[in-house]
Enzyme design. Structure first.
Site, mmCIF file in Angstrom:
data_model
loop_
_atom_site.group_PDB
_atom_site.id
_atom_site.type_symbol
_atom_site.label_atom_id
_atom_site.label_comp_id
_atom_site.label_asym_id
_atom_site.label_seq_id
_atom_site.Cartn_x
_atom_site.Cartn_y
_atom_site.Cartn_z
ATOM 1 N N ARG A 117 0.846 -1.218 0.000
ATOM 2 C CA ARG A 117 0.000 0.000 0.000
ATOM 3 C C ARG A 117 0.872 1.255 0.000
ATOM 4 O O ARG A 117 0.537 2.262 -0.608
ATOM 5 C CB ARG A 117 -0.969 0.002 1.198
ATOM 6 C CG ARG A 117 -1.710 1.331 1.337
ATOM 7 C CD ARG A 117 -2.998 1.269 2.149
ATOM 8 N NE ARG A 117 -2.917 0.551 3.389
ATOM 9 C CZ ARG A 117 -2.261 0.968 4.485
ATOM 10 N NH1 ARG A 117 -1.614 2.130 4.480
ATOM 11 N NH2 ARG A 117 -2.240 0.220 5.572
ATOM 12 N N TYR A 157 -16.177 16.206 -17.219
ATOM 13 C CA TYR A 157 -16.563 14.829 -16.929
ATOM 14 C C TYR A 157 -17.653 14.801 -15.850
ATOM 15 O O TYR A 157 -17.491 15.417 -14.798
ATOM 16 C CB TYR A 157 -15.323 14.042 -16.495
ATOM 17 C CG TYR A 157 -15.598 12.578 -16.303
ATOM 18 C CD1 TYR A 157 -15.827 11.763 -17.397
ATOM 19 C CD2 TYR A 157 -15.658 12.023 -15.035
ATOM 20 C CE1 TYR A 157 -16.098 10.410 -17.226
ATOM 21 C CE2 TYR A 157 -15.928 10.675 -14.853
ATOM 22 C CZ TYR A 157 -16.151 9.882 -15.957
ATOM 23 O OH TYR A 157 -16.424 8.562 -15.785
ATOM 24 N N ASP A 215 -7.178 18.156 -16.319
ATOM 25 C CA ASP A 215 -7.456 16.755 -16.620
ATOM 26 C C ASP A 215 -6.990 16.534 -18.060
ATOM 27 O O ASP A 215 -7.603 17.026 -18.998
ATOM 28 C CB ASP A 215 -8.959 16.477 -16.462
ATOM 29 C CG ASP A 215 -9.298 15.008 -16.677
ATOM 30 O OD1 ASP A 215 -8.594 14.343 -17.472
ATOM 31 O OD2 ASP A 215 -10.273 14.511 -16.079
ATOM 32 N N LYS A 224 -7.989 5.158 -19.839
ATOM 33 C CA LYS A 224 -8.274 5.510 -21.222
ATOM 34 C C LYS A 224 -7.030 5.294 -22.103
ATOM 35 O O LYS A 224 -6.670 4.166 -22.345
ATOM 36 C CB LYS A 224 -8.811 6.940 -21.284
ATOM 37 C CG LYS A 224 -9.873 7.258 -20.211
ATOM 38 C CD LYS A 224 -11.152 6.460 -20.390
ATOM 39 C CE LYS A 224 -12.121 6.557 -19.218
ATOM 40 N NZ LYS A 224 -12.477 7.902 -18.759
HETATM 41 C C1 LIG Z 1 -12.991 8.495 -17.667
HETATM 42 C C2 LIG Z 1 -12.652 9.847 -17.241
HETATM 43 C C3 LIG Z 1 -12.527 10.150 -15.876
HETATM 44 C C4 LIG Z 1 -12.788 9.119 -14.788
HETATM 45 O O1 LIG Z 1 -11.828 8.108 -14.790
HETATM 46 P P1 LIG Z 1 -12.089 6.617 -14.226
HETATM 47 O O2 LIG Z 1 -10.800 5.923 -14.499
HETATM 48 O O3 LIG Z 1 -13.258 6.056 -14.954
HETATM 49 O O4 LIG Z 1 -12.363 6.759 -12.770
HETATM 50 C C5 LIG Z 1 -12.169 11.441 -15.536
HETATM 51 N N1 LIG Z 1 -11.944 12.391 -16.476
HETATM 52 C C6 LIG Z 1 -12.061 12.115 -17.796
HETATM 53 C C7 LIG Z 1 -11.812 13.198 -18.779
HETATM 54 C C8 LIG Z 1 -12.420 10.851 -18.212
HETATM 55 O O5 LIG Z 1 -12.541 10.593 -19.539
#
Ligand SMILES: *Cc1c(COP(=O)(O)O)cnc(C)c1O
Length: 375
Positions: A48, A101, A173, A198
């Protein structure tokens, strides 16, 4: 080193046991102490707190984003939560984009409402709109560029100047652009957030997130504490998968972006399409900013408005063969999604909007599939 070289080599270290070229998977949750009972020579104690696979991944993430340090979390939302927990206090105010998001809005509206945190949704296509929204208690500005799902473009440098002047933390982000295309820390942001699920993972088989910081400071310590004491960590295997996948990030991004550009141009001419949202098109409202800010290409995501309404959009999605109708993005396989259906109680996408994540299939096959579904 150039980006492509770092993507392959950053975080690798010599394997003393077997000389393996790819990093071994360390599933062990605990690590032996030395004879005096002190922490062993490699510095590992308990998974952890840290693990060789997570350390390798964090080194690669930090180098690719030109950051001082990276923290890997169990998902993109966990990374966002870490930033909110570490930057905000009860009564703080946050500025987010009006097209961000949906999970981020959910966190602020529900979870952080209990801290009396307030937020303002701003159209960040004009940097001045951000300045106007800053209040005395504003602690954080969160940019998403391109935004989700309307691919709005924010001038990160311009917002960074405002944030610096008003002493507000600026986070980006960067999930959609990835550091192949935009490096927000170089443009003046303090933090970068990713959903590694992603493009970093790239194969729709691992959930992850990360925060990369520009410099080490007290905020970095809080982010690290939230990770290790809060326990929102990815498993060693998840780290191993991400580390492996990131080596091919630049190849995948290049292929996906090139195909997205061709598809965006094709669909703009199609009579069944009302509008295409893609920053690479000269018709995009912020194409000039995108061209200056995005290196080389414009990413693998686009959205379209199907002529008609929700029914026509859903029909289109169901008639596709190669494009799967599923949420998420950034994988090698092409996906479409009817955003309105998944946005829950904060839904605001147009009913005829379909978001497209372009994979690495041959672009001719993808275009044939889109054309037959539109026909
Ligand atoms: C998918 C996504 C998230 C959330 O991520 P997870 O891995 O599903 O928790 C946050 N910001 C953007 C732009 C995303 O495409």
């Amino acid at each position: 080193m150039k980006f492509e070289t770092k993507a392959v080599h950053a975080g690798n270290s010599k394997d003393e046991t077997a000389g393996s070229v790819s990093i071994p998977l360390y599933l062990s949750t605990t690590f032996e102490r030395d004879d005096a009972g002190a922490i062993g020579p490699k510095g590992f104690v308990y998974t952890r707190l840290n693990n060789p696979n997570r350390m390798a991944l964090e080194t690669k993430l930090a180098e690719l984003e030109n950051g001082a340090e990276a923290m890997a979390y169990s998902s993109g939302m966990a990374a966002t939560l870490a930033v909110f927990q570490s930057v905000l206090k009860p009564g703080s105010h946050v500025i987010i984009s009006d097209d961000c998001y949906h999970g981020v809005v959910h966190l602020l509206k529900n979870t952080f409402a209990r801290w009396n945190v307030t937020y303002t949704e701003v159209d960040m296509t004009l940097a001045q709109n951000v300045e106007v929204a800053i209040q005395e208690n504003t602690k954080l500005i969160l940019i998403e560029s391109p935004s989700n799902p309307q691919l709005k473009i924010t001038d990160i440098e311009a917002v960074a100047e405002i944030a610096k002047k008003r002493k507000v933390i600026l986070a980006c982000d960067n999930t959609w652009a990835t550091p192949c295309i935009i490096q927000p820390l170089t443009l003046g942001a303090d933090l970068v957030i990713h959903s590694s699920t992603k493009y970093f993972g790239g194969h729709s088989d691992v959930l992850g997130g990360c925060v990369v910081v520009k410099e080490q400071n007290e905020l970095t310590d809080r982010l690290r504490e939230f990770q290790t004491i809060g326990g929102v960590v990815p498993s060693p295997f998840d780290c191993w998968l991400l580390f492996r996948s990131m080596a091919t990030l630049s190849l995948r991004m290049k292929a996906q972006s090139e195909s997205a550009m061709v598809i965006a141009a094709e669909l703009s001419k199609h009579p069944g399409i009302e509008k295409v949202f893609y920053p690479g098109l000269t018709s995009h409202h912020n194409h000039e900013v995108a061209t200056r800010q995005m290196r080389g290409n414009f990413g693998g995501m686009l959205s379209v408005l199907i002529k008609g309404g929700e029914k026509e959009a859903l029909n289109f999605a169901s008639r596709l063969h190669l494009f799967k109708h599923a949420t998420s993005l950034g994988g090698v396989e092409s996906l479409v999604e009817h955003r309105l259906s998944v946005e829950g109680d904060n839904a605001k996408s147009p009913p005829n909007l379909i978001r497209i994540s372009v994979g690495i299939e041959h672009v001719d096959d993808l275009i044939s599939d889109l054309n037959q579904a539109l026909a």
